[in-house]
Design a protein around this motif. Structure first.
Motif, PDB file in Angstrom:
ATOM      1  N   HIS A   1      73.899 -52.972   5.508  1.00  0.00           N
ATOM      2  CA  HIS A   1      72.647 -52.269   5.192  1.00  0.00           C
ATOM      3  C   HIS A   1      71.460 -52.734   6.034  1.00  0.00           C
ATOM      4  O   HIS A   1      70.943 -53.830   5.853  1.00  0.00           O
TER       5      HIS A   1
ATOM      6  N   GLU B   1      71.207 -43.707   1.963  1.00  0.00           N
ATOM      7  CA  GLU B   1      70.747 -44.546   0.857  1.00  0.00           C
ATOM      8  C   GLU B   1      70.011 -43.711  -0.184  1.00  0.00           C
ATOM      9  O   GLU B   1      68.792 -43.617  -0.182  1.00  0.00           O
TER      10      GLU B   1
ATOM     11  N   HIS C   1      68.453 -44.165  -5.366  1.00  0.00           N
ATOM     12  CA  HIS C   1      67.584 -45.218  -4.806  1.00  0.00           C
ATOM     13  C   HIS C   1      66.736 -45.770  -5.950  1.00  0.00           C
ATOM     14  O   HIS C   1      67.266 -45.954  -7.056  1.00  0.00           O
TER      15      HIS C   1
ATOM     16  N   HIS D   1      71.562 -50.241  -6.177  1.00  0.00           N
ATOM     17  CA  HIS D   1      70.442 -49.416  -6.674  1.00  0.00           C
ATOM     18  C   HIS D   1      70.738 -48.639  -7.957  1.00  0.00           C
ATOM     19  O   HIS D   1      69.810 -48.184  -8.622  1.00  0.00           O
TER      20      HIS D   1
ATOM     21  N   HIS E   1      74.152 -53.579  -0.601  1.00  0.00           N
ATOM     22  CA  HIS E   1      73.105 -54.609  -0.472  1.00  0.00           C
ATOM     23  C   HIS E   1      72.574 -55.014  -1.847  1.00  0.00           C
ATOM     24  O   HIS E   1      71.512 -54.621  -2.274  1.00  0.00           O
TER      25      HIS E   1
ATOM     26  N   ARG F   1      68.319 -55.023  -9.496  1.00  0.00           N
ATOM     27  CA  ARG F   1      68.985 -54.628  -8.243  1.00  0.00           C
ATOM     28  C   ARG F   1      70.243 -55.463  -7.968  1.00  0.00           C
ATOM     29  O   ARG F   1      71.051 -55.130  -7.107  1.00  0.00           O
TER      30      ARG F   1
ATOM     31  N   ASP G   1      69.874 -56.078   4.336  1.00  0.00           N
ATOM     32  CA  ASP G   1      68.638 -55.319   4.081  1.00  0.00           C
ATOM     33  C   ASP G   1      67.588 -55.641   5.151  1.00  0.00           C
ATOM     34  O   ASP G   1      66.387 -55.510   4.917  1.00  0.00           O
TER      35      ASP G   1
HETATM   36 ZN   LIG Z   1      67.855 -50.488  -0.764  1.00  0.00          ZN
END
Ligand SMILES: [Zn+2]
Length: 411
Positions: free
Chosen positions: A46, A145, A172, A213, A234, A245, A352
């Motif tokens: 990611h 994403e 997301h 997410h 991620h 998260r 990320d």
């Molecule tokens: Zn993200």
């Protein structure tokens, strides 16, 4: 490193230097780590670098940039030879404009790969990633994403797949039309029936189902529906940092039991509890979403500008002592936690980069060899390290490709 070297000297002195000192010196480990790292496929699942292709202040993937986390020179320096470029827009943009923006970004990734064909090769399969690596090139892949980007139209799953997208994150920061997000109020009790159909279509099209997410319920729904292993492209471990998260131990175990991989995110507020708590206090509990909203207002639609503004705000807060310092070694803690829980076959890297605040010592992708060095010093085997660096994700890709072939053959 210095401690081990000192120990060797002491042992040598005690025995008058006449005996052979068994063991590995610090420098030997460093050299082994370097060789291991630079001969491995290092696949990051990611990276938000795609946003930088649209920066109004100019960005060149082929040059070393003074800011951000990823470009070809720094990928070469850090041995990062496979990258998932993220296709992302704000989750509140839905319908046809979301599709349009996704297509703009997919095109930008392809154009950049074409422009830098000397260094990069577009990859649609695990085999193509391996081929790029064998040719000394960086494999470029794409992940969408957020399910909002299909504009609530299942046909876009097929079209994105044809254009080379190899994973889609089901939501997301906000719920989309058919999946609940981990950072929004539940609206669908996980995945709707249409959402489940989308997951099945992703299976048929060979697109990995990404559960970073999504809400916990969406995760369990997707896990039940999907015929192929899932990834968390991620996300980190909730047991070490209680952030929505991140994944709970139960979720990581369930993901691994179905052959999936959790790719550890390096974002400071996902890996360090003290930092997350301080960050939440500063943003009055609104967390990531609150700060992001403020930055978006200032920058309009220039997402690269938003990211820079965020980094600036964060840096200032840290300098003022409002946020604690976070070491890159927290990344190792999260890898280690997940490995202890489910084994090294189910853990990977999902930095990320260019979309998150990096901990100190992991300022950009050129620092990645430190991860291999740290894991080797912890006693990880070469095989386990290669798995974590990229082979696990390639294995999932191969499984997803197999499931896709089988499902298409059934028709
Ligand atoms: Zn993200």
């Amino acid at each position: 490193m210095r401690r081990i070297a000192a120990f060797v000297v002491v042992v040598a002195c005690v025995f008058g230097g006449a005996v052979l000192v068994r063991g590995t010196s610090a420098d030997d480990i460093a050299e082994r780590a370097r060789k291991l790292h630079f001969s491995s496929i290092v696949l990051d699942t990611h990276d938000d670098t795609t946003q930088r292709f649209f920066s109004k202040s100019g960005f060149d993937l082929g040059k070393r940039n003074p800011d951000g986390h990823v470009d070809i020179p720094r990928m070469r320096e850090g041995g990062m030879n496979a990258i998932f470029f993220s296709i992302w827009i704000d989750g509140r943009i839905m319908g046809p404009p979301a599709v349009q923006k996704a297509l703009d970004q997919i095109d930008a990734v392809h154009e950049n790969v074409r422009r830098f064909a000397k260094d990069m090769a577009f990859a649609r399969t695990a085999e193509e990633v391996r081929r790029a690596h064998a040719q000394g090139k960086i494999a470029a892949l794409m992940g969408v994403e957020g399910g909002h980007m299909i504009g609530n139209d299942i046909r876009m799953v097929r079209i994105f797949g044809d254009l080379g997208v190899r994973y889609m994150t089901l939501s997301h920061f906000y719920n989309d039309e058919w999946a609940d997000s981990s950072t929004d109020k539940p609206a669908h009790n996980g995945l709707t029936d249409y959402g489940k159909e989308i997951v099945r279509e992703m299976n048929r099209r060979g697109i990995m189902v990404d559960i970073s997410h999504v809400s916990d319920k969406t995760f369990y729904d997707a896990l039940e529906v999907s015929k192929a292993p899932l990834i968390a492209s991620h996300s980190s471990c909730r047991a070490l940092c209680n952030h929505p998260r991140d994944m709970s131990d139960d979720m990581i175990k369930a993901l691994a039991a179905k052959g999936g991989v959790i790719q550890i995110n390096y974002e400071k507020s996902f890996i360090d509890q003290g930092y997350k708590d301080a960050y939440d206090r500063l943003t009055a509990g609104a967390g990531v979403v609150g700060v992001l909203s403020e930055a978006i207002k200032k920058c309009g639609d220039d997402v690269d500008c938003t990211s820079k503004a965020e980094v600036g705000i964060e840096r200032q807060m840290t300098e003022e002592g409002k946020l604690p310092h976070v070491s890159w070694e927290r990344i190792i803690d999260h890898i280690n936690h997940a490995v202890k829980l489910v084994g090294a076959e189910h853990v990977g890297l999902g930095s990320d980069f260019d979309g998150a605040n990096m901990p100190e010592g992991m300022e950009d992708c050129s620092k990645l060899p430190k991860i291999t060095d740290a894991l080797l010093r912890k006693g990880y085997s070469d095989k386990d390290i290669r798995n974590i660096l990229g082979e696990n994700t390639l294995r999932v890709m191969e499984q997803v490709e197999r499931v896709s072939r089988d499902l298409q053959a059934q028709k």
